[in-house]
Design an enzyme around this catalytic site. Sequence first.
Site, PDB file in Angstrom:
ATOM      1  CB  CYS A  42      23.598  36.307 -67.947  1.00 34.37           C
ATOM      2  SG  CYS A  42      22.268  37.542 -68.046  1.00 34.37           S
TER       3      CYS A  42
ATOM      4  N   GLY B   5      29.121  39.343 -72.040  1.00 32.07           N
ATOM      5  CA  GLY B   5      30.065  38.092 -72.292  1.00 32.07           C
ATOM      6  C   GLY B   5      30.418  37.524 -70.823  1.00 32.07           C
ATOM      7  CB  SER B   6      32.918  34.957 -70.282  1.00 28.35           C
ATOM      8  OG  SER B   6      34.119  35.249 -70.941  1.00 28.35           O
ATOM      9  CB  THR B   7      33.458  37.008 -65.377  1.00 23.57           C
ATOM     10  OG1 THR B   7      32.134  37.046 -64.794  1.00 23.57           O
ATOM     11  CG2 THR B   7      34.301  37.921 -64.338  1.00 23.57           C
TER      12      THR B   7
ATOM     13  CD  GLU C 118      24.911  44.715 -68.157  1.00 29.35           C
ATOM     14  OE1 GLU C 118      24.790  43.819 -67.225  1.00 29.35           O
ATOM     15  OE2 GLU C 118      24.642  45.820 -68.070  1.00 29.35           O
TER      16      GLU C 118
ATOM     17  N   GLY D  78      35.370  39.897 -69.991  1.00 27.53           N
ATOM     18  CA  GLY D  78      35.177  41.190 -69.653  1.00 27.53           C
ATOM     19  C   GLY D  78      36.383  41.874 -68.589  1.00 27.53           C
TER      20      GLY D  78
ATOM     21  CE  LYS E 208      33.661  39.489 -81.599  1.00 24.84           C
ATOM     22  NZ  LYS E 208      33.002  38.220 -82.001  1.00 24.84           N
TER      23      LYS E 208
ATOM     24  CD  GLU F   7      27.755  32.349 -66.025  1.00 23.46           C
ATOM     25  OE1 GLU F   7      28.944  32.393 -66.612  1.00 23.46           O
ATOM     26  OE2 GLU F   7      26.806  33.093 -66.199  1.00 23.46           O
TER      27      GLU F   7
HETATM   28  P1  NAD Z   1      32.631  35.113 -74.193  1.00 23.26           P
HETATM   29  O1  NAD Z   1      33.174  36.089 -72.975  1.00 23.26           O
HETATM   30  O2  NAD Z   1      33.237  34.070 -74.495  1.00 23.26           O
HETATM   31  O3  NAD Z   1      32.358  36.188 -75.605  1.00 23.26           O
HETATM   32  C1  NAD Z   1      31.529  37.112 -75.756  1.00 23.26           C
HETATM   33  C2  NAD Z   1      31.949  37.828 -76.859  1.00 23.26           C
HETATM   34  O4  NAD Z   1      33.256  38.434 -76.906  1.00 23.26           O
HETATM   35  C3  NAD Z   1      32.064  37.115 -78.187  1.00 23.26           C
HETATM   36  O5  NAD Z   1      31.619  38.122 -79.386  1.00 23.26           O
HETATM   37  C4  NAD Z   1      33.443  36.840 -78.329  1.00 23.26           C
HETATM   38  O6  NAD Z   1      33.978  36.813 -79.800  1.00 23.26           O
HETATM   39  C5  NAD Z   1      34.092  38.214 -77.705  1.00 23.26           C
HETATM   40  N1  NAD Z   1      35.640  38.146 -77.409  1.00 23.26           N
HETATM   41  C6  NAD Z   1      36.120  37.025 -76.637  1.00 23.26           C
HETATM   42  N2  NAD Z   1      37.485  37.619 -76.482  1.00 23.26           N
HETATM   43  C7  NAD Z   1      37.484  38.777 -76.700  1.00 23.26           C
HETATM   44  C8  NAD Z   1      38.603  39.732 -76.267  1.00 23.26           C
HETATM   45  N3  NAD Z   1      39.706  39.581 -75.923  1.00 23.26           N
HETATM   46  N4  NAD Z   1      38.291  41.179 -76.757  1.00 23.26           N
HETATM   47  C9  NAD Z   1      36.985  41.619 -77.206  1.00 23.26           C
HETATM   48  N5  NAD Z   1      36.040  40.546 -77.356  1.00 23.26           N
HETATM   49  C10 NAD Z   1      36.214  39.251 -77.368  1.00 23.26           C
HETATM   50  O7  NAD Z   1      31.130  34.998 -73.755  1.00 23.26           O
HETATM   51  P2  NAD Z   1      30.176  33.603 -74.414  1.00 23.26           P
HETATM   52  O8  NAD Z   1      30.810  32.432 -74.023  1.00 23.26           O
HETATM   53  O9  NAD Z   1      29.943  34.111 -75.802  1.00 23.26           O
HETATM   54  O10 NAD Z   1      28.714  34.053 -73.478  1.00 23.26           O
HETATM   55  C11 NAD Z   1      28.609  33.443 -72.194  1.00 23.26           C
HETATM   56  C12 NAD Z   1      28.696  34.356 -71.207  1.00 23.26           C
HETATM   57  O11 NAD Z   1      28.257  35.405 -71.327  1.00 23.26           O
HETATM   58  C13 NAD Z   1      28.439  33.816 -69.767  1.00 23.26           C
HETATM   59  O12 NAD Z   1      29.224  34.075 -69.007  1.00 23.26           O
HETATM   60  C14 NAD Z   1      27.312  34.723 -69.474  1.00 23.26           C
HETATM   61  O13 NAD Z   1      26.847  34.796 -68.192  1.00 23.26           O
HETATM   62  C15 NAD Z   1      27.433  35.850 -70.373  1.00 23.26           C
HETATM   63  N6  NAD Z   1      26.330  36.649 -70.432  1.00 23.26           N
HETATM   64  C16 NAD Z   1      25.954  37.670 -69.607  1.00 23.26           C
HETATM   65  C17 NAD Z   1      24.993  38.486 -69.652  1.00 23.26           C
HETATM   66  C18 NAD Z   1      24.526  39.760 -68.741  1.00 23.26           C
HETATM   67  O14 NAD Z   1      23.792  40.512 -69.216  1.00 23.26           O
HETATM   68  N7  NAD Z   1      25.156  39.913 -67.320  1.00 23.26           N
HETATM   69  C19 NAD Z   1      23.969  38.519 -70.458  1.00 23.26           C
HETATM   70  C20 NAD Z   1      24.230  37.008 -71.465  1.00 23.26           C
HETATM   71  C21 NAD Z   1      25.248  36.458 -71.221  1.00 23.26           C
END
Ligand code: NAD
Length: 501
Positions: free
Chosen positions: A306, A250-252, A272, A255, A198, A405
């Site tokens: 990130c 994705g975001s903390t 991550e 996560g 996804k 962040e």
């Molecule tokens: P996000 O957490 O908003 O979304 C990430 C993904 O999760 C998307 O596909 C989103 O549709 C999905 N999602 C959202 N809510 C969900 C839920 N309740 N259940 C399951 N899936 C859900 O993050 P973003 O805004 O897309 O990305 C930016 C973030 O990602 C930043 O915080 C960045 O630091 C982090 N990031 C981390 C790494 C790493 O390796 N540590 C790498 C790249 C980005």
Amino acid sequence: MSTISADIVTSMRDRHARHIDRLPYTHVAGHLIGGEETTARGPRTPVIDPATGAGWGSVPEADAADVDAAVAAARTAQRAWAQRSPSERADLVRRMADAIESRADVLSLTNTFENGSPVAETAGAASNAAAILRVFASLAPHLEQGDVRAFPGGGNETVVAQDPIGVCALIAPWNFPINLVVIKLAPALIAGCTVVIKPAGPTPLSVRFLLDAADEAGIPAGVINIITGEGATGDLLVRHPGIDKVAFTGSTPVGRRIAAACGELLRPVTLELGGKSTALVLPDADLDAMSQVLIRSSMRNTGQTCYISTRLVTTPDRYDELVDMVTATVAAAPVGDPLDPETVFGPVATLAQRDRVLGYIRAGLTEGARATVGGDVAPPLPGGAFVAPTVFADVTPAMTIAREEIFGPVITLLRAPSVDAAVDIANGTAFGLGGIVFGGDEDVAFRIARRMDTGSVGVNMFASNHYAPFGGRHDSGLGVEYGLEGLSAYLTPQSVHRRAR
Ligand code: NAD
């Protein structure tokens, strides 16, 4: 900073429209499940070019029935895929790598029109994906070697076998929509798992080239499935009873929600998450050399990476010099059309992200930081999601911009009374993802690097190594990707005890 005039905006729109006309995927019918494109009814999400604000594509939002179908297809394909030997899977993965490279141009353009990453960044997306696939293919022999361990008292022995963990949900963010899928997909394929991907809402189309490449390579239908949608779709997938493991970047905050769901379900999960990493500049650091890597190490992908080191910390003797170097380097980097190969800073990925970053710039100004370049809270041009690259000096560890962040083109410069205090500042956030130590004596810098409480740290370099684990501590995540450690996240061991032979 170069400013962007209305004429440039108009010509950018025309130029983008001409390129978009030639893209194979814009308004797509459905999800990619079991080797077929479905016909989805229900709501659709637009795909927006963040440089111009123009909508140029759309995808369906997967509902519970779509998620069921995708998981069922992955489950059906899993047994046969797992029965192939690791070396057979590796051969197919290597072919997939070649097939991705042959799609580099169209993949790069699609990615740039989805999230605004400059082509200087996205041009490498296919070759980077291919490199990751080849690294994991090279690890396949580790799965073929039997691991036999004697009992401590002798007499008996244990064969430690590794099984694929099963059907995996791969959930990705929008900042690197190919790389952050492939670092999950490659180990999953080599381990014998099948997947449902996804992608993030803003970046649902470029990932289709991965499936095209897999088809061309001969990877069977159903091994890789893609569904599109936002958080609600992701949540359905995470909780689906047919999912054996979740891999999330994705975001903390998201996560944490996923971790809670997986905790309840006792479902393995790799997370991550966000970061707020520090570049620690030692008194003997070579600032000229640092200026050569600064944009990449602290603002890569318009600050949407990130593990970049967006906080720079040094001792008072080097502080003013550091401020001057960073200010001059950022001021000289071109801002503009992400389609232009010279562009360093494109737009951020969405208008929502632009507003979030502008909120942080406002907070920096309100809390007393000094903008030495940028700091404009009005977007530099209407329609697009541009943010003026900004350097904040006189930042203290308590300020919001030093703790949270930002995920945009903003650097913060902090002063520490001593190197020990600088290490404390570096380790004083909730995160623990990356970091760099810049120093003239690399042995000293290495020892300081070992005191950084993060999953990765560079000595005079910003890097990641596909053979070495990458992951975050604390609020930056759970588990690692890359390397044998990353592969093991897609395996589950079975210990078979028997009489010694
Ligand atoms: P996000 O957490 O908003 O979304 C990430 C993904 O999760 C998307 O596909 C989103 O549709 C999905 N999602 C959202 N809510 C969900 C839920 N309740 N259940 C399951 N899936 C859900 O993050 P973003 O805004 O897309 O990305 C930016 C973030 O990602 C930043 O915080 C960045 O630091 C982090 N990031 C981390 C790494 C790493 O390796 N540590 C790498 C790249 C980005």
